[in-house]
Structure formats: C-alpha cells, structure tokens
Design a protein around this motif. Structure first.
Motif, PDB file in Angstrom:
ATOM      1  N   VAL A   1       0.841  -1.203   0.000  1.00  0.00           N
ATOM      2  CA  VAL A   1       0.000   0.000   0.000  1.00  0.00           C
ATOM      3  C   VAL A   1       0.872   1.248   0.000  1.00  0.00           C
ATOM      4  N   ILE A   2       1.858   1.286   0.874  1.00  0.00           N
ATOM      5  CA  ILE A   2       2.733   2.450   0.976  1.00  0.00           C
ATOM      6  C   ILE A   2       3.545   2.615  -0.309  1.00  0.00           C
ATOM      7  N   GLY A   3       4.086   1.520  -0.814  1.00  0.00           N
ATOM      8  CA  GLY A   3       4.886   1.595  -2.032  1.00  0.00           C
ATOM      9  C   GLY A   3       4.082   2.048  -3.236  1.00  0.00           C
ATOM     10  N   ALA A   4       2.879   1.509  -3.389  1.00  0.00           N
ATOM     11  CA  ALA A   4       2.054   1.868  -4.539  1.00  0.00           C
ATOM     12  C   ALA A   4       1.574   3.314  -4.455  1.00  0.00           C
ATOM     13  N   ALA A   5       1.240   3.768  -3.265  1.00  0.00           N
ATOM     14  CA  ALA A   5       0.721   5.127  -3.119  1.00  0.00           C
ATOM     15  C   ALA A   5       1.814   6.184  -3.210  1.00  0.00           C
ATOM     16  N   ALA A   6       3.024   5.851  -2.817  1.00  0.00           N
ATOM     17  CA  ALA A   6       4.065   6.873  -2.716  1.00  0.00           C
ATOM     18  C   ALA A   6       5.128   6.834  -3.808  1.00  0.00           C
ATOM     19  N   ALA A   7       5.398   5.689  -4.391  1.00  0.00           N
ATOM     20  CA  ALA A   7       6.564   5.558  -5.265  1.00  0.00           C
ATOM     21  C   ALA A   7       6.487   6.427  -6.509  1.00  0.00           C
TER      22      ALA A   7
END
Length: 130
Positions: A97-103
């Motif tokens: 979730v964090i990787g997909a939303a922020a990368a």
C-alpha cells in the motif's frame, strides 16, 4: 523459458505483458489487493493529470507496489524500531500500500523542474549549464 532473440524475438509489448503478469502472479493475494488499494489512493490524489495519464500511472503504481512490497515492509519495521522503540513485523501488504501510493509520486517529485532551481536530479548529477 526460451531466451529472447533480439532480432526475431517477441514485440516489446508482449515482453512488457509477460513481465507484468509474472510480477502479479508471484505475489500473495493480500499483497495484490493492497497494491491495488495503494494504486487507487495514488490515482485519486493525482487529480491534476488527464484521465489517460492516470490510467498509465495506475498501472505503474500497481507494478511498483507489488515489486517493492517486501522492501517497504522492512523499511517500516526498521523505522518503527528506530523512531518509536517498537518491534513490529510489518506484513508485505502494508508495504505494498505504501509503495504503490508513494513511489510514483516520489519519482515525479524528484524529476520535476522548478523554474529557478531545476530538479533534484539536475542539481546533483549535472554541472551548471547556462
């Protein structure tokens, strides 16, 4: 798996589809759903782009979320220990979730070119050009 023949091999779009499918198939369903949710969060927050750009960025965000799920989970575990003194075992779904939303947003931030300053890449990797 047969080796790629550059001259007579498959078209680039076929290679891209195979790579995307292998990225999706190699993960747990919860990680896939979490990366999907992170991609949705990114697309909803990217209202400043055209619809076709948001569709392409959704795909990129999904693939990045799946690819870096374990890495982001390890970073979150490390940060929880360093900042709060907690020993947490963060699941890969949370990392997805964090990787997909922020990368993708992070990469877009690093590559933007403000008028006076230039991008972060320009400041560190290029010499002064006038």
């Amino acid at each position: 798996m047969t080796p790629l023949n550059i001259i007579n091999g498959p078209k680039p779009s076929q290679v891209a589809m195979i790579m995307a499918l292998s990225t999706i198939i190699g993960h747990d369903p919860d990680t896939f759903i979490a990366a999907f949710a992170g991609s949705i969060i990114f697309v909803v927050s990217a209202a400043d782009f055209a619809i076709w750009a948001r569709i392409l960025l959704f795909g990129a965000s999904m693939i990045v979320g799946l690819t870096c799920a374990d890495f982001c989970a390890q970073v979150l575990s490390l940060l929880s220990g360093k900042l709060f003194g907690l020993t947490l075992d963060v699941p890969p779904g949370v990392g997805a979730v964090i990787g997909a939303a922020a990368a993708v947003r992070l990469l877009m931030y690093l590559s933007t070119r403000p008028k006076k300053v230039g991008s972060i890449f320009d400041r560190h990797f290029r010499k002064d050009e006038k």
